[in-house]
Design an enzyme around this catalytic site. Sequence first.
Site, short mmCIF file in Angstrom:
data_model
loop_
_atom_site.label_atom_id
_atom_site.label_comp_id
_atom_site.label_asym_id
_atom_site.label_seq_id
_atom_site.Cartn_x
_atom_site.Cartn_y
_atom_site.Cartn_z
N HIS A 1 0.85 -1.21 0.00
CA HIS A 1 0.00 0.00 0.00
C HIS A 1 0.88 1.26 0.00
CE1 HIS A 1 -3.20 -2.59 2.20
NE2 HIS A 1 -3.64 -2.38 0.97
N LYS B 1 -18.39 -6.06 7.78
CA LYS B 1 -17.19 -6.89 7.82
C LYS B 1 -16.44 -6.65 9.12
CE LYS B 1 -13.43 -7.48 4.71
NZ LYS B 1 -12.87 -7.03 3.44
N ARG C 1 -1.80 -6.10 -8.63
CA ARG C 1 -0.56 -6.84 -8.37
C ARG C 1 -0.32 -7.91 -9.41
NH1 ARG C 1 -2.93 -8.08 -2.59
NH2 ARG C 1 -4.60 -8.34 -4.07
N SER D 1 -3.16 -7.75 2.61
CA SER D 1 -3.51 -7.59 4.03
C SER D 1 -4.05 -8.90 4.59
CB SER D 1 -4.58 -6.51 4.20
OG SER D 1 -4.10 -5.27 3.79
O1 PNS Z 1 -9.04 -2.93 0.13
P1 PNS Z 1 -10.25 -3.48 -0.55
O2 PNS Z 1 -11.08 -4.24 0.46
O3 PNS Z 1 -9.93 -4.28 -1.77
O4 PNS Z 1 -11.13 -2.21 -1.03
C1 PNS Z 1 -12.39 -2.39 -1.63
C2 PNS Z 1 -13.13 -1.06 -1.72
C3 PNS Z 1 -13.17 -0.37 -0.38
C4 PNS Z 1 -12.43 -0.14 -2.71
C5 PNS Z 1 -14.57 -1.36 -2.24
O5 PNS Z 1 -15.11 -2.39 -1.49
C6 PNS Z 1 -15.48 -0.14 -2.13
O6 PNS Z 1 -15.33 0.81 -2.86
N1 PNS Z 1 -16.44 -0.20 -1.19
C7 PNS Z 1 -17.36 0.88 -0.92
C8 PNS Z 1 -18.79 0.50 -1.33
C9 PNS Z 1 -18.98 0.66 -2.83
O7 PNS Z 1 -18.81 1.72 -3.38
N2 PNS Z 1 -19.35 -0.45 -3.50
C10 PNS Z 1 -19.56 -0.49 -4.94
C11 PNS Z 1 -18.30 -0.94 -5.65
S1 PNS Z 1 -18.52 -1.03 -7.40
#
Ligand code: PNS
Length: 177
Positions: A19, A43, A92, A130
């Site tokens: 990150h 979560k 990645r 993570s």
């Molecule tokens: O670190 P992560 O868990 O891969 O991040 C995922 C994240 C936070 C970018 C994604 O889950 C997100 O944007 N969540 C917020 C809710 C949302 O907008 N959902 C629609 C996604 S198309």
Amino acid sequence: MKKVVAIYPGSFDPLTNGHLDLIERGSKIFDELIVAILRNPEKQALFSLWERREMTEAMTKQWRNVHVDTFEGLMVDYAVSVKASAVLRGIRAISDYEYELQMALMNRKLAPNLETVFMMPAEAYSYLSSRLVREIAQLGGAIGGLVPDLVERRLREKMDPALKFYDLGKRRTGKKG
Ligand code: PNS
């Protein structure tokens, strides 16, 4: 010229060196980069939102154009609220691509003016996540070099809360070792 604000959204549970690598790269191409930590009530995270924010702030204070914030709800709504025009995400390996593409296209449908920008972390971090860091730490494995020292310490304290009091005691009495 218009200032380009980007957000780097994620769970950051916990922040890894991968990150940080991406944050550094993003800080070089965007005028302002906001590391946006998701508060996801559905979560169960290992670190609380406050802990994740505090660690991320400590590890990014060296970059003046990087800020840390938290959000909940739709990422695109948050992006609009901070006037961001780009979303930074890391890729990645090819296995990340499918999920990231789906999310980027869905976000584009929701907010057509918001561009998703993919960047690759250094190859050394291409296997780092993570989830794996949490798993290794929970099983007592070595995570040195995968996460910043501060995060490694916090992970060890999470796994063995007694360590926290031991470290605090050492700091108070000035004892080393
Ligand atoms: O670190 P992560 O868990 O891969 O991040 C995922 C994240 C936070 C970018 C994604 O889950 C997100 O944007 N969540 C917020 C809710 C949302 O907008 N959902 C629609 C996604 S198309």
